[in-house]
Motif scaffolding. Structure first.
Motif, PDB file in Angstrom:
ATOM      1  N   SER A  33       5.338   8.659   0.820  1.00 36.20           N
ATOM      2  CA  SER A  33       5.972   9.657  -0.059  1.00 36.20           C
ATOM      3  C   SER A  33       5.195  10.955  -0.077  1.00 36.20           C
ATOM      4  O   SER A  33       4.037  11.009   0.337  1.00 36.20           O
ATOM      5  CB  SER A  33       6.086   9.089  -1.475  1.00 36.20           C
ATOM      6  N   GLY A  34       5.857  11.995  -0.561  1.00 39.37           N
ATOM      7  CA  GLY A  34       5.219  13.287  -0.718  1.00 39.37           C
ATOM      8  C   GLY A  34       5.192  14.137   0.527  1.00 39.37           C
ATOM      9  O   GLY A  34       4.436  15.096   0.613  1.00 39.37           O
ATOM     10  N   PHE A  35       6.030  13.793   1.494  1.00 40.70           N
ATOM     11  CA  PHE A  35       6.056  14.560   2.742  1.00 40.70           C
ATOM     12  C   PHE A  35       7.228  15.509   2.775  1.00 40.70           C
ATOM     13  O   PHE A  35       8.203  15.361   2.158  1.00 40.70           O
ATOM     14  CB  PHE A  35       6.111  13.621   3.947  1.00 40.70           C
ATOM     15  N   GLY A  94       3.604  15.572  11.503  1.00 35.69           N
ATOM     16  CA  GLY A  94       4.939  16.152  11.502  1.00 35.69           C
ATOM     17  C   GLY A  94       5.981  15.307  10.786  1.00 35.69           C
ATOM     18  O   GLY A  94       7.144  15.678  10.726  1.00 35.69           O
ATOM     19  N   ASN A  95       5.547  14.176  10.232  1.00 34.12           N
ATOM     20  CA  ASN A  95       6.487  13.321   9.507  1.00 34.12           C
ATOM     21  C   ASN A  95       7.057  14.060   8.301  1.00 34.12           C
ATOM     22  O   ASN A  95       6.323  14.632   7.512  1.00 34.12           O
ATOM     23  CB  ASN A  95       5.789  12.039   9.040  1.00 34.12           C
ATOM     24  N   GLY A 152       0.830  -1.193   0.000  1.00 36.57           N
ATOM     25  CA  GLY A 152       0.000   0.000   0.000  1.00 36.57           C
ATOM     26  C   GLY A 152       0.862   1.239   0.000  1.00 36.57           C
ATOM     27  O   GLY A 152       2.098   1.149   0.022  1.00 36.57           O
ATOM     28  N   SER A 153       0.220   2.394  -0.026  1.00 39.30           N
ATOM     29  CA  SER A 153       0.981   3.641   0.004  1.00 39.30           C
ATOM     30  C   SER A 153       0.164   4.724   0.677  1.00 39.30           C
ATOM     31  O   SER A 153      -1.071   4.692   0.678  1.00 39.30           O
ATOM     32  CB  SER A 153       1.369   4.081  -1.408  1.00 39.30           C
ATOM     33  N   ILE A 154       0.894   5.670   1.279  1.00 39.11           N
ATOM     34  CA  ILE A 154       0.281   6.873   1.825  1.00 39.11           C
ATOM     35  C   ILE A 154       1.096   8.058   1.335  1.00 39.11           C
ATOM     36  O   ILE A 154       2.296   7.946   1.095  1.00 39.11           O
ATOM     37  CB  ILE A 154       0.187   6.850   3.365  1.00 39.11           C
ATOM     38  N   ALA A 198       7.410   6.658  13.974  1.00 43.85           N
ATOM     39  CA  ALA A 198       7.726   8.066  13.707  1.00 43.85           C
ATOM     40  C   ALA A 198       7.276   8.453  12.303  1.00 43.85           C
ATOM     41  O   ALA A 198       7.073   9.621  12.000  1.00 43.85           O
ATOM     42  CB  ALA A 198       9.217   8.320  13.871  1.00 43.85           C
ATOM     43  N   VAL A 199       7.113   7.455  11.430  1.00 45.59           N
ATOM     44  CA  VAL A 199       6.683   7.691  10.045  1.00 45.59           C
ATOM     45  C   VAL A 199       5.179   7.458   9.889  1.00 45.59           C
ATOM     46  O   VAL A 199       4.467   8.282   9.318  1.00 45.59           O
ATOM     47  CB  VAL A 199       7.478   6.802   9.063  1.00 45.59           C
ATOM     48  N   ALA A 200       4.686   6.317  10.406  1.00 42.25           N
ATOM     49  CA  ALA A 200       3.261   5.991  10.307  1.00 42.25           C
ATOM     50  C   ALA A 200       2.882   4.994  11.388  1.00 42.25           C
ATOM     51  O   ALA A 200       3.696   4.158  11.785  1.00 42.25           O
ATOM     52  CB  ALA A 200       2.925   5.435   8.931  1.00 42.25           C
ATOM     53  N   THR A 201       1.636   5.082  11.845  1.00 43.55           N
ATOM     54  CA  THR A 201       1.106   4.152  12.833  1.00 43.55           C
ATOM     55  C   THR A 201       0.044   3.283  12.169  1.00 43.55           C
ATOM     56  O   THR A 201      -0.452   3.612  11.082  1.00 43.55           O
ATOM     57  CB  THR A 201       0.490   4.898  14.022  1.00 43.55           C
ATOM     58  N   VAL A 202      -0.302   2.186  12.826  1.00 41.15           N
ATOM     59  CA  VAL A 202      -1.364   1.319  12.315  1.00 41.15           C
ATOM     60  C   VAL A 202      -2.228   0.855  13.474  1.00 41.15           C
ATOM     61  O   VAL A 202      -1.725   0.480  14.531  1.00 41.15           O
ATOM     62  CB  VAL A 202      -0.792   0.117  11.513  1.00 41.15           C
TER      63      VAL A 202
END
Length: 110
Positions: free
Chosen positions: A108-110, A82-83, A32-34, A68-72
């Motif tokens: 991506s895109g952050f 803030g990532n 997947g992607s965010i 620090a990047v993403a939670t689930v």
């Protein structure tokens, strides 16, 4: 157990109870992607059991390789506020001591 008719008669019997036989857990989709524009994505966890398969998305324990990047939680991956990192993470789901294979989520895109 002892007979109520004749208390001098007694015996024992073994009983085995199997609770929640999970043999494997699979996450779908397999990647997947965010992005900054779409900061969440959802996954489903399915357990293969002794009696078939069952959706365990809401009851599984979910883990992110880098919070620090993403939670689930509940199968929903969310970019951490803030990532500033464009780095992939992996997520896993577990239940009953059984763990899924890790699934990669592109960030991506952050």
């Amino acid at each position: 157990a002892t007979s109520t008719q004749n208390p001098s008669i007694s015996g024992t019997q073994s009983l085995t109870v199997t609770v929640g036989c999970i043999t494997s857990i699979t996450i779908s989709p397999t990647s997947g992607s965010i992005t900054a524009n779409v900061p969440t994505t959802s996954f489903t966890a399915t357990a293969a059991t002794c009696n078939g398969s069952q959706d365990i998305t809401s009851v599984a324990s979910w883990t992110s390789s880098n919070t620090a990047v993403a939670t689930v939680s509940g199968g929903v991956v969310t970019a951490t506020a803030g990532n500033q990192t464009n780095s992939p993470i992996t997520i896993t789901a577990s239940a009953g001591g059984i763990f899924s294979a890790p699934v990669t989520v592109t960030v991506s895109g952050f």
